[in-house]
Write an enzyme that holds these catalytic residues in place. Structure first.
Site, PDB file in Angstrom:
ATOM      1  N   TYR A  63       0.015   0.096  -4.720  1.00 27.73           N
ATOM      2  CA  TYR A  63       0.006   1.497  -5.422  1.00 27.73           C
ATOM      3  C   TYR A  63       0.601   2.344  -4.425  1.00 27.73           C
ATOM      4  CZ  TYR A  63      -3.709   2.336  -1.750  1.00 27.73           C
ATOM      5  OH  TYR A  63      -4.424   2.556  -0.636  1.00 27.73           O
ATOM      6  N   CYS A  64       1.061   3.272  -5.038  1.00 28.92           N
ATOM      7  CA  CYS A  64       1.427   4.921  -4.247  1.00 28.92           C
ATOM      8  C   CYS A  64       0.565   6.197  -4.498  1.00 28.92           C
ATOM      9  CB  CYS A  64       2.864   4.843  -4.538  1.00 28.92           C
ATOM     10  SG  CYS A  64       3.351   5.561  -6.179  1.00 28.92           S
ATOM     11  N   TRP A  65       0.971   7.107  -4.601  1.00 31.77           N
ATOM     12  CA  TRP A  65       0.242   8.143  -4.647  1.00 31.77           C
ATOM     13  C   TRP A  65      -0.196   8.532  -6.157  1.00 31.77           C
ATOM     14  CZ3 TRP A  65      -3.649  11.401  -3.616  1.00 31.77           C
ATOM     15  CH2 TRP A  65      -3.732  12.461  -4.387  1.00 31.77           C
ATOM     16  N   TYR A 116      -3.233   6.038  -6.037  1.00 31.58           N
ATOM     17  CA  TYR A 116      -4.542   6.519  -5.447  1.00 31.58           C
ATOM     18  C   TYR A 116      -5.084   7.351  -5.865  1.00 31.58           C
ATOM     19  CZ  TYR A 116      -7.090   7.931  -1.382  1.00 31.58           C
ATOM     20  OH  TYR A 116      -7.986   8.088  -0.378  1.00 31.58           O
TER      21      TYR A 116
END
Length: 366
Positions: free
Chosen positions: A118-120, A147
């Site tokens: 995952y990223c932002w 996130y």
């Protein structure tokens, strides 16, 4: 090739790279290590507990990409990102392979392991890394919404009603130790102080590692609340706390519920409490104890502060505790007067193990 042409080509390639992307609920149920590819500062502020940080960009690189995006435009920012990532591809590949290989060796019976990334926001950063991992033969999936979707889940946990029960008692009654002993006897407990690396008082940070951010504290707490739903426990036992534990703040939704939750008050003699406090804080230096005492100088008052400092300098920690307990007891008694559902039990003369067994025998904890 011009920057705009490179950008358009990469966009087309990226569009063709359809990567497996799962909703938060499905992503959470998948088995396998979790990889957070955000920058170190993003990760430090808050992350999925037990995730590993393999940043695509450093903090400075992320900052420069943002500046480029604002001042020049999306295409140039995209190209700059590619420039930053290119030299790191080999190390990123190695880290992803290492994490996945380790997980497979520890869970050889599970053939459905996936690398969860995952990223932002669930955008280009995680999409590109998932694509890369799958090209390497590592079964990987992306978290839709990134996130941000995890944080939405976390904050929603604090809006739910939980069967909270509180262990209360004056300072030095060994509440935290009692909770830990109960947890070893299949009673579901949450150590709010342990999660925050802080005991709550002016002396609370002594001996603990650095505190997590409040955001990360919320993440840790939400995970434990969720864990309680997977047990047969009828109650969640926590220590009676104020809203702040050092720089960590207990979520309002939880503190509101704690205010109306039943309290089991533990009673010990003052001398037992002094012995406990000397045991807990006696290993710290006089300077550390003086500094913590001075932080509550206004509340202790000048005379008690001076007497406490003098006792510390003489290494008479028992006397220093007695002096300060007067202040802490008055604060506790004031808070106790606001509680409606309270039951008290005198555990004077009993050690922690015996106390825990007695509470279970009497059916006071469950």
């Amino acid at each position: 090739m011009k920057a705009s042409s490179v950008y358009q080509s990469l966009i087309k390639i990226s569009g063709a790279r359809r990567v497996p992307s799962l909703s938060f609920e499905k992503f959470r149920k998948v088995s396998g290590p979790i990889i957070d590819i955000r920058s170190p500062k993003e990760y430090e502020k808050g992350h999925w507990p037990d995730s590993k940080n393999i940043p695509l960009f450093s903090d400075e690189e992320r900052k420069l990409i943002g500046i480029t995006y604002k001042k020049v435009g999306q295409q140039e920012a995209f190209i700059k990102g590619i420039e930053f990532v290119r030299p790191k591809l080999q190390s990123i590949k190695e880290e992803l392979s290492e994490v996945f290989s380790k997980e497979k060796s520890e869970n050889s019976f599970n053939n459905n392991l996936k690398l969860r990334i995952y990223c932002w926001r669930g955008g280009m950063r995680s999409k590109s890394v998932v694509w890369l991992a799958n090209q390497l033969g590592i079964n990987s999936v992306q978290l839709q919404g990134g996130y941000k979707s995890y944080r939405s889940w976390v904050l929603n946990q604090f809006k739910k009603e939980w069967p909270l029960h509180l262990i209360g008692g004056r300072t030095g009654t060994g509440k935290t130790k009692l909770l830990l002993s109960l947890s070893e006897k299949d009673i579901f407990t949450i150590d709010l102080e342990g999660l925050a690396n802080h005991r709550g008082s002016s002396f609370g940070g002594l001996g603990y590692p650095p505190q997590p951010s409040t955001e990360q504290y919320e993440n840790l707490l939400a995970e434990l609340l969720d864990k309680s739903t997977k047990t047969s426990s009828k109650a969640i036992w926590v220590e009676d706390e104020g809203p702040n534990l050092g720089k960590c703040r207990i979520p309002k939704g939880i503190t509101d519920q704690m205010k109306s939750s039943p309290v089991l008050e533990i009673i010990k003699t003052q001398e037992e409490r002094v012995i406990e406090l000397v045991y807990v804080y006696g290993s710290y230096s006089a300077d550390e104890l003086k500094e913590a005492t001075l932080r509550i100088k206004k509340r202790l008052g000048p005379q008690r502060t001076q007497k406490a400092l003098e006792a510390i300098m003489k290494n008479d920690l028992g006397e220093a505790c007695r002096i300060m307990l007067d202040y802490y007891d008055r604060c506790y008694d004031y808070q106790l007067s606001k509680i409606e559902k309270i039951q008290s039990i005198d555990l004077s003369g009993l050690d922690i193990e015996t106390s825990a067994k007695l509470l279970l025998k009497k059916g006071l904890v469950y």
